[in-house]
Write an enzyme that holds these catalytic residues in place. Structure first.
Site, PDB file in Angstrom:
ATOM      1  N   GLU A  18       0.788  -1.238   0.000  1.00 45.36           N
ATOM      2  CA  GLU A  18       0.000   0.000   0.000  1.00 45.36           C
ATOM      3  C   GLU A  18       0.818   1.285   0.000  1.00 45.36           C
ATOM      4  OE1 GLU A  18      -2.925  -0.043   3.088  1.00 45.36           O
ATOM      5  OE2 GLU A  18      -3.993  -1.723   2.222  1.00 45.36           O
TER       6      GLU A  18
ATOM      7  N   GLU B 122      -5.541  -8.538   0.888  1.00 42.22           N
ATOM      8  CA  GLU B 122      -6.190  -8.177   2.161  1.00 42.22           C
ATOM      9  C   GLU B 122      -7.644  -7.853   1.911  1.00 42.22           C
ATOM     10  OE1 GLU B 122      -4.531  -5.001   4.547  1.00 42.22           O
ATOM     11  OE2 GLU B 122      -2.493  -5.715   4.164  1.00 42.22           O
TER      12      GLU B 122
END
Ligand code: BGC
Length: 446
Positions: free
Chosen positions: A165, A352
């Site tokens: 991320e 995720e």
């Protein structure tokens, strides 16, 4: 509800080093920016820190045994750079390497495939002191670290993820200031950091190829995704434009080899853009083997010309919200999957997806988290549908394997399939963990 997955589909769970390991100074580990950030009172809810966390550093064998009990196919974890190279760019710490080596061996002997994230936000403080991601040298520092990881674990680990991320740690680090280095409102620095991170990613991929490592390499991007609130053309266009400023700023360079056009122009006109060369763009778009996407919710947007940047305003859907007040928007997840299917040329992994709930342990010692099972069913049914419609998605990793330190929100949010009782470090597999096992067993029967 359709939850059919092919037999070779991978079901796993994910964690990150700082959130679970503890062992802040164990065996020669150096300080990371998260260690120092959490020391400053007021940065983290209740001033909690990752000093002990889930004590996974000392309990990893017990944790792998729990994964085995849950029949997980794979486990995604991250390596703390400061265990491997305590000052970021100097000598390798053999004890840090030995820790991850033992973890990987334990996984392999339990029949669980390791997926290794090379960077999940815990930059060595020594490198931050030299400017961190703003320093163009960061590409060299990271590539050196990558080489140590490839040499130590290449071949044993078959899937490497360069970064987790980049949007979140550059934006929260330089714009919202809620993550280290805790700078607020500095868009220019955010964009410089992002560019150096993306170059570091490309440089590691290039090295991976050069060294002919037996395995695959990719990156994990978060894609919160902005969906149009209506099907009207103006809303569709506005939502697409908003995506350019958020996830698209990272996704498009890696996947399409260019920064998004409108956002680039907007930043350039305001003198916020770093220098970007053709060589940089080639490096950033170095072909990857797979793309990881982390996804929790979408935002619904409609056109609003009074907003001169993205041209949108948020519309709040009337849906369930999680313990952290995140909306449960599985229909938007499906929209995202369709978008990914239309542009991706490499396999996708959902690295995720998960939910934080106010879990409690009953008097009988169980955790009856049926809302988590419902959340998983909602999102997984959309994934299963998209796969049936042709999306090449090879795996899903629930976030998280176990309750852990939710960064600036501390230990209150609980995302795990395993409950962690922090004072005693006792682990309890929640109902959702049992449900996940039955889903995995069902898939393996097909
Ligand atoms: C991160 C995790 C985090 C999770 C829930 C992702 O942004 O990769 O570290 O705990 O979402 O917020």
């Amino acid at each position: 509800m359709n939850l059919k997955f092919p037999k070779n589909f991978i079901f796993g769970a994910a964690t990150a080093a700082y959130q679970i390991e503890g062992g802040r100074r164990a065996d020669g580990k150096g300080e990371s920016i998260w260690d120092t950030f959490c020391d400053i009172k007021g940065n983290i809810d209740r001033n909690e820190t990752g000093e002990v966390a889930c004590d996974h550093y000392h309990r990893f064998r017990e944790d792998v045994a729990k994964m085995k009990e849950m029949h997980l196919d794979s486990y995604r974890f991250s390596v703390a750079w400061t265990r491997i190279i305590p000052d970021g760019d100097g000598k390798v710490n053999p004890k840090g390497v030995a820790f991850y080596d033992a973890l990987i061996d334990e996984l392999l002997s339990a029949g669980i495939e390791p997926m290794l994230t090379m960077f999940h936000w815990d930059l060595p403080q020594a490198l931050q002191d030299k400017g961190g991601w703003l320093n163009p040298e960061s590409v060299k520092w990271y590539t050196h670290y990558a080489e140590v990881l490839f040499d130590a674990f290449g071949g044993k680990v078959k899937k490497f993820i360069t970064f987790n991320e980049p949007f979140v740690f550059t934006d929260f680090g330089y714009v919202t200031g809620t993550f280290p280095p805790g700078i607020k409102g500095n868009y220019r620095n955010k964009l410089i950091a992002a560019h150096n991170v993306l170059k570091s990613h490309g440089s590691a991929v290039r090295l991976f190829r050069k060294k002919k490592i037996n395995g695959e390499i990719g990156i994990t991007l978060d894609y919160a995704y902005n969906c149009p609130a209506t099907k009207q053309d103006k809303d569709v266009k506005a939502a697409a434009r908003a995506n350019e400023f958020w996830a698209g700023w990272y996704f498009e360079p890696v996947v399409l080899g260019r920064y998004p056009e409108h956002a680039k122009k907007w930043f350039a006109e305001r003198g916020l853009l770093p220098e970007i060369t053709d060589d940089d763009m080639q490096l950033i778009a170095e072909p990857i083997d797979f793309l990881g996407i982390n996804h929790y919710f979408v935002n619904y947007l409609e056109a609003d010309e009074t907003n001169d940047r993205e041209g949108t305003r948020t519309v709040y859907p009337n849906v369930h919200h999680t313990d952290m007040d995140w909306p449960v928007t599985e229909d938007g997840f499906y929209e995202l999957l369709k978008y990914l299917q239309s542009v991706l040329k490499v396999p996708l992994y959902i690295t995720e997806n998960g939910v934080s709930l106010n879990d409690i342990v009953t008097l009988d010692g169980t955790v009856e988290d049926y809302d988590r099972i419902d959340y998983m069913k909602r999102y997984l049914s959309k994934l299963s549908q998209a796969i049936e419609e042709g999306l090449d998605c090879r795996g899903y990793y629930y976030w998280s394997l176990m309750d852990n330190m939710e960064w600036a929100a501390g230990y209150k949010p609980r995302f795990g399939l395993i409950y962690v009782d922090y004072p005693t470090q006792r682990r309890i597999i929640k109902r959702s963990g049992e449900w996940y096992r039955s889903l995995i067993d069902e898939k393996n029967k097909v």
